[in-house]
Design a protein around this motif. Structure first.
Motif, PDB file in Angstrom:
ATOM      1  N   LEU A  95       0.837  -1.206   0.000  1.00 15.33           N
ATOM      2  CA  LEU A  95       0.000   0.000   0.000  1.00 15.33           C
ATOM      3  C   LEU A  95       0.870   1.253   0.000  1.00 15.33           C
ATOM      4  O   LEU A  95       0.671   2.169  -0.809  1.00 15.33           O
ATOM      5  CB  LEU A  95      -0.919  -0.002   1.224  1.00 15.33           C
ATOM      6  CG  LEU A  95      -1.704   1.288   1.475  1.00 15.33           C
ATOM      7  CD1 LEU A  95      -2.761   1.495   0.388  1.00 15.33           C
ATOM      8  CD2 LEU A  95      -2.358   1.263   2.853  1.00 15.33           C
ATOM      9  N   LEU A  96       1.856   1.305   0.895  1.00 17.47           N
ATOM     10  CA  LEU A  96       2.688   2.495   1.002  1.00 17.47           C
ATOM     11  C   LEU A  96       3.674   2.611  -0.167  1.00 17.47           C
ATOM     12  O   LEU A  96       4.096   3.721  -0.510  1.00 17.47           O
ATOM     13  CB  LEU A  96       3.448   2.491   2.328  1.00 17.47           C
ATOM     14  CG  LEU A  96       2.598   2.666   3.585  1.00 17.47           C
ATOM     15  CD1 LEU A  96       3.488   2.903   4.799  1.00 17.47           C
ATOM     16  CD2 LEU A  96       1.619   3.826   3.444  1.00 17.47           C
ATOM     17  N   LYS A  98       2.958   2.276  -3.112  1.00 16.27           N
ATOM     18  CA  LYS A  98       2.247   2.963  -4.199  1.00 16.27           C
ATOM     19  C   LYS A  98       2.167   4.477  -3.961  1.00 16.27           C
ATOM     20  O   LYS A  98       1.728   5.200  -4.850  1.00 16.27           O
ATOM     21  CB  LYS A  98       0.823   2.398  -4.331  1.00 16.27           C
ATOM     22  CG  LYS A  98       0.777   0.937  -4.764  1.00 16.27           C
ATOM     23  CD  LYS A  98      -0.660   0.420  -4.777  1.00 16.27           C
ATOM     24  CE  LYS A  98      -0.702  -1.045  -5.160  1.00 16.27           C
ATOM     25  NZ  LYS A  98      -2.090  -1.589  -5.096  1.00 16.27           N
ATOM     26  N   ARG A  99       2.569   4.912  -2.774  1.00 12.44           N
ATOM     27  CA  ARG A  99       2.505   6.337  -2.465  1.00 12.44           C
ATOM     28  C   ARG A  99       3.500   7.103  -3.315  1.00 12.44           C
ATOM     29  O   ARG A  99       4.657   6.727  -3.445  1.00 12.44           O
ATOM     30  CB  ARG A  99       2.812   6.580  -0.981  1.00 12.44           C
ATOM     31  CG  ARG A  99       2.584   8.028  -0.535  1.00 12.44           C
ATOM     32  CD  ARG A  99       3.449   8.375   0.662  1.00 12.44           C
ATOM     33  NE  ARG A  99       4.867   8.206   0.379  1.00 12.44           N
ATOM     34  CZ  ARG A  99       5.595   9.076  -0.325  1.00 12.44           C
ATOM     35  NH1 ARG A  99       5.035  10.166  -0.832  1.00 12.44           N
ATOM     36  NH2 ARG A  99       6.880   8.830  -0.541  1.00 12.44           N
ATOM     37  N   ARG A 100       3.045   8.186  -3.908  1.00  6.72           N
ATOM     38  CA  ARG A 100       3.901   9.051  -4.699  1.00  6.72           C
ATOM     39  C   ARG A 100       3.595  10.508  -4.363  1.00  6.72           C
ATOM     40  O   ARG A 100       2.499  10.835  -3.899  1.00  6.72           O
ATOM     41  CB  ARG A 100       3.669   8.831  -6.206  1.00  6.72           C
ATOM     42  CG  ARG A 100       4.004   7.418  -6.698  1.00  6.72           C
ATOM     43  CD  ARG A 100       5.463   7.071  -6.445  1.00  6.72           C
ATOM     44  NE  ARG A 100       6.368   8.049  -7.026  1.00  6.72           N
ATOM     45  CZ  ARG A 100       6.861   7.973  -8.258  1.00  6.72           C
ATOM     46  NH1 ARG A 100       6.525   6.963  -9.058  1.00  6.72           N
ATOM     47  NH2 ARG A 100       7.692   8.901  -8.709  1.00  6.72           N
ATOM     48  N   SER A 101       4.577  11.359  -4.595  1.00  2.00           N
ATOM     49  CA  SER A 101       4.357  12.800  -4.452  1.00  2.00           C
ATOM     50  C   SER A 101       3.665  13.287  -5.723  1.00  2.00           C
ATOM     51  O   SER A 101       4.241  13.213  -6.808  1.00  2.00           O
ATOM     52  CB  SER A 101       5.690  13.527  -4.258  1.00  2.00           C
ATOM     53  OG  SER A 101       6.277  13.155  -3.023  1.00  2.00           O
ATOM     54  N   LEU A 224       0.978  11.002   6.316  1.00  2.00           N
ATOM     55  CA  LEU A 224       1.170  10.588   4.928  1.00  2.00           C
ATOM     56  C   LEU A 224       0.664   9.156   4.706  1.00  2.00           C
ATOM     57  O   LEU A 224       0.023   8.863   3.689  1.00  2.00           O
ATOM     58  CB  LEU A 224       2.651  10.681   4.548  1.00  2.00           C
ATOM     59  CG  LEU A 224       3.250  12.081   4.475  1.00  2.00           C
ATOM     60  CD1 LEU A 224       4.761  11.993   4.263  1.00  2.00           C
ATOM     61  CD2 LEU A 224       2.607  12.888   3.361  1.00  2.00           C
ATOM     62  N   ALA A 225       0.944   8.279   5.660  1.00  2.00           N
ATOM     63  CA  ALA A 225       0.470   6.895   5.539  1.00  2.00           C
ATOM     64  C   ALA A 225      -1.054   6.832   5.615  1.00  2.00           C
ATOM     65  O   ALA A 225      -1.694   6.071   4.876  1.00  2.00           O
ATOM     66  CB  ALA A 225       1.090   6.036   6.646  1.00  2.00           C
ATOM     67  N   GLN A 228      -2.570   7.973   2.300  1.00  2.00           N
ATOM     68  CA  GLN A 228      -2.434   6.909   1.297  1.00  2.00           C
ATOM     69  C   GLN A 228      -3.459   5.812   1.542  1.00  2.00           C
ATOM     70  O   GLN A 228      -4.085   5.301   0.614  1.00  2.00           O
ATOM     71  CB  GLN A 228      -1.012   6.341   1.341  1.00  2.00           C
ATOM     72  CG  GLN A 228      -0.753   5.177   0.391  1.00  2.00           C
ATOM     73  CD  GLN A 228      -0.756   5.585  -1.059  1.00  2.00           C
ATOM     74  OE1 GLN A 228      -0.750   6.769  -1.384  1.00  2.00           O
ATOM     75  NE2 GLN A 228      -0.764   4.614  -1.957  1.00  2.00           N
ATOM     76  N   ASN A 229      -3.641   5.467   2.787  1.00  2.00           N
ATOM     77  CA  ASN A 229      -4.614   4.429   3.140  1.00  2.00           C
ATOM     78  C   ASN A 229      -6.037   4.834   2.769  1.00  2.00           C
ATOM     79  O   ASN A 229      -6.870   3.987   2.428  1.00  2.00           O
ATOM     80  CB  ASN A 229      -4.532   4.142   4.640  1.00  2.00           C
ATOM     81  CG  ASN A 229      -5.472   3.046   5.079  1.00  2.00           C
ATOM     82  OD1 ASN A 229      -5.356   1.903   4.654  1.00  2.00           O
ATOM     83  ND2 ASN A 229      -6.416   3.389   5.945  1.00  2.00           N
ATOM     84  N   VAL A 233      -4.093  11.796  -2.296  1.00  2.00           N
ATOM     85  CA  VAL A 233      -2.705  12.070  -2.662  1.00  2.00           C
ATOM     86  C   VAL A 233      -2.290  13.423  -2.103  1.00  2.00           C
ATOM     87  O   VAL A 233      -3.124  14.263  -1.751  1.00  2.00           O
ATOM     88  CB  VAL A 233      -2.508  12.063  -4.196  1.00  2.00           C
ATOM     89  CG1 VAL A 233      -2.849  10.695  -4.777  1.00  2.00           C
ATOM     90  CG2 VAL A 233      -3.327  13.172  -4.866  1.00  2.00           C
ATOM     91  N   THR A 234      -0.980  13.602  -2.058  1.00  2.00           N
ATOM     92  CA  THR A 234      -0.419  14.875  -1.599  1.00  2.00           C
ATOM     93  C   THR A 234       1.011  14.971  -2.094  1.00  2.00           C
ATOM     94  O   THR A 234       1.543  14.032  -2.699  1.00  2.00           O
ATOM     95  CB  THR A 234      -0.471  14.990  -0.062  1.00  2.00           C
ATOM     96  OG1 THR A 234      -0.061  16.300   0.339  1.00  2.00           O
ATOM     97  CG2 THR A 234       0.434  13.966   0.596  1.00  2.00           C
TER      98      THR A 234
END
Length: 288
Positions: A95-96, A98-101, A224-225, A228-229, A233-234
């Protein structure tokens, strides 16, 4: 000339003694103060951690003593079978990962209950002596968002052209970013995270916030987590030299310093991100 020789010898001896006393390591040598190096441009007064025990000693009457006794209660813990632990940890990582700025954010509104929940999650972060030195300012008003954008773009243009230097600007080119921050207008929510360099007791005395910047930074990571969950987005932004003006704009007290600004929302339909790779596990972990 013969009669002057003793005089010349005496003069030479005096000169030798004077030179010896003023040489490096001599007892009378005046020590030079080391020249203070100029801090790098990303370290500025508004971000410096002001936890200072000497200040507490010097101004003892202004500071509130902390509680000495707090009730301790049994700890409630959920333990999972090993296979479930592995499964949950792998799913959380995926999951994390896949996090992008994301700098291209839609103006579509997001549920405020979601924003409330992610900030509550951030508020679970550990903090020095449980002082919880954070303030999360949520901005939805379009006019206030635009004023924030004006302040940041004005300072950012100076940052890019003067303060940051050519190396930093060059390092940012691959992200295709500059001082124009359109997302500050389009994002439905801006979250400005302030660190409280100290607090106030009910009687008005100051309370020390130990490791306030580290504590708030941990809270930002949890935030941030949580975003994403929740499927939002940010992009993490640290507006250089904007903190004091934004603090005044948002009517925050002087003991609060801006640490981070997060524009929050859904990605726009044409959003893109740079094709970057993260370091592998063997590059970031050492087992002893």
């Amino acid at each position: 000339m013969f009669l002057l020789t003793p005089v010349l010898v005496a003069v030479i001896c005096i000169l030798m003694v004077w030179i010896f006393k003023n040489a490096d390591g001599g007892p009378q040598r005046r020590k030079r103060e080391p020249r203070a190096e100029a801090p790098p441009p990303w370290v500025h007064e508004d971000l410096k951690d002001s936890t200072d025990v000497h200040q507490e000693e010097a101004e003892a009457d202004e500071w509130q003593e902390s509680e000495e006794e707090v009730e301790h209660i049994p700890f409630s813990h959920s333990r999972y079978p090993e296979k479930e632990m592995v499964k949950k940890s792998q799913e959380f990582y995926e999951l994390l990962n896949k996090r992008r700025s994301v700098r291209f954010i839609s103006n579509e509104q997001v549920p405020m209950e979601v924003i409330d929940n992610v900030i509550k999650a951030a508020g679970t972060a550990p903090s020095g002596a449980h002082t919880e030195p954070w303030t999360f300012v949520v901005v939805k008003d379009p006019d206030v968002k635009h004023k924030i954008r004006e302040i940041i773009e004005e300072e950012e243009e100076i940052n890019y052209l003067k303060r940051m230097g050519p190396r930093w600007v060059t390092d940012l080119k691959k992200f295709r970013t500059n001082w124009i921050k359109e997302y500050l207008d389009t994002a439905p929510v801006l979250i400005l995270i302030f660190k409280q360099v100290h607090g106030f007791a009910p009687n008005g005395k100051k309370t020390i916030h130990y490791y306030n910047e580290i504590s708030v930074s941990i809270a930002c990571g949890i935030l941030l987590a949580a975003l994403q969950n929740a499927g939002l987005v940010t992009v993490t932004t640290t507006p250089l030299n904007c903190g004091p003006r934004l603090r005044v704009l948002l009517n925050r007290p002087t003991n609060e310093k801006l640490l981070m600004l997060l524009p929050v929302g859904y990605p726009s339909k044409d959003a893109t991100v740079p094709n970057l790779a993260r370091k592998t596990l063997d590059q970031i972990m050492v087992t002893v």
